[in-house]
Design an enzyme around this catalytic site. Sequence first.
Site, PDB file in Angstrom:
ATOM      1  N   GLU A  47       0.846  -1.206   0.000  1.00  0.00           N
ATOM      2  CA  GLU A  47       0.000   0.000   0.000  1.00  0.00           C
ATOM      3  C   GLU A  47       0.877   1.250   0.000  1.00  0.00           C
ATOM      4  O   GLU A  47       0.610   2.213  -0.734  1.00  0.00           O
ATOM      5  CB  GLU A  47      -0.905  -0.006   1.226  1.00  0.00           C
ATOM      6  CG  GLU A  47      -1.769   1.226   1.378  1.00  0.00           C
ATOM      7  CD  GLU A  47      -2.213   1.457   2.814  1.00  0.00           C
ATOM      8  OE1 GLU A  47      -2.518   2.618   3.134  1.00  0.00           O
ATOM      9  OE2 GLU A  47      -2.243   0.498   3.593  1.00  0.00           O
ATOM     10  N   ASP A  51       0.806   3.828  -3.100  1.00  0.00           N
ATOM     11  CA  ASP A  51       0.435   5.228  -2.874  1.00  0.00           C
ATOM     12  C   ASP A  51       1.412   6.162  -3.593  1.00  0.00           C
ATOM     13  O   ASP A  51       1.005   7.146  -4.229  1.00  0.00           O
ATOM     14  CB  ASP A  51       0.418   5.508  -1.369  1.00  0.00           C
ATOM     15  CG  ASP A  51       0.142   6.968  -1.052  1.00  0.00           C
ATOM     16  OD1 ASP A  51      -0.981   7.426  -1.320  1.00  0.00           O
ATOM     17  OD2 ASP A  51       1.050   7.652  -0.545  1.00  0.00           O
ATOM     18  N   ASP A 120      -7.274   1.076   0.665  1.00  0.00           N
ATOM     19  CA  ASP A 120      -5.905   0.651   0.990  1.00  0.00           C
ATOM     20  C   ASP A 120      -5.501  -0.557   0.140  1.00  0.00           C
ATOM     21  O   ASP A 120      -4.369  -0.629  -0.355  1.00  0.00           O
ATOM     22  CB  ASP A 120      -5.801   0.288   2.474  1.00  0.00           C
ATOM     23  CG  ASP A 120      -5.829   1.504   3.379  1.00  0.00           C
ATOM     24  OD1 ASP A 120      -5.764   2.642   2.861  1.00  0.00           O
ATOM     25  OD2 ASP A 120      -5.930   1.334   4.607  1.00  0.00           O
ATOM     26  N   GLU A 123      -4.626   0.488  -3.382  1.00  0.00           N
ATOM     27  CA  GLU A 123      -3.265   1.024  -3.485  1.00  0.00           C
ATOM     28  C   GLU A 123      -2.239  -0.104  -3.420  1.00  0.00           C
ATOM     29  O   GLU A 123      -1.215  -0.067  -4.113  1.00  0.00           O
ATOM     30  CB  GLU A 123      -3.006   2.041  -2.376  1.00  0.00           C
ATOM     31  CG  GLU A 123      -3.734   3.360  -2.590  1.00  0.00           C
ATOM     32  CD  GLU A 123      -3.389   4.394  -1.558  1.00  0.00           C
ATOM     33  OE1 GLU A 123      -3.269   5.577  -1.937  1.00  0.00           O
ATOM     34  OE2 GLU A 123      -3.243   4.048  -0.371  1.00  0.00           O
TER      35      GLU A 123
END
Length: 231
Positions: A47, A51, A120, A123
């Site tokens: 994640e 991101d 989440d 990502e």
Amino acid sequence: MEKDYQKLMEEIKYRFHDEKLLLNALRHSSYINEHNLPKEDSNERLEFLGDAVLELISSEFLFYEHPGMAEGNLTKQRASMVCEPALAYSARKINLGDYLYLGKGEDNTGGRKRDSVTSDAFEALIGAIYLDGGLASAKEFIHQFVLDDAEKKKLFYDSKTILQELIQSNYKDPIEYILLGEEGPDHDKSFYAQVKVGKQTFGKGKGRTKKAAEQEAAYHTILSLNKKIKR
């Protein structure tokens, strides 16, 4: 790999060379804790990586899409496109929640539909695609599932503010948010809200907090009003 995950790869139009990366992206920390697995087996590290990749690709997209836009406005635009509700919306389009490994408690309290969990995981999926196929594959995925309807996703960021400006330009009456009700236990509560302008009622929304329900109600109202204004 299980048949279901073959279906997910078809859904995202990307086939993993290392399928362990996909499984890693789908493991929530609650599942790791429940099965006493190493902490790094959860999707949190992916994640973190996803991101950063998402920020880069969305920044590049906006940089070229809006050549005259100032840095501050570019930052706001990017924030709106990659905020939690927008990513959760993208996750729902590929039914990502259905494929997650969750702990029993998280699963039983609606984790598969929770925006924070699915955004989440989305990502983490980006991070996994990046490691498996490189930046070009991650970029193709992001363009297809995040930047495909950028204008619509911008509304997720702060629909209430956007609606306020829209109402002030087209109506004389103030906006009112009506709480229609709430249901469920404290750990898994849902709120329902509706927008009212004068005597007219508009969009409804549902959320895990009153603010989230109002944001969704505002979002649906904006879509409805835009159709009327364009006529």
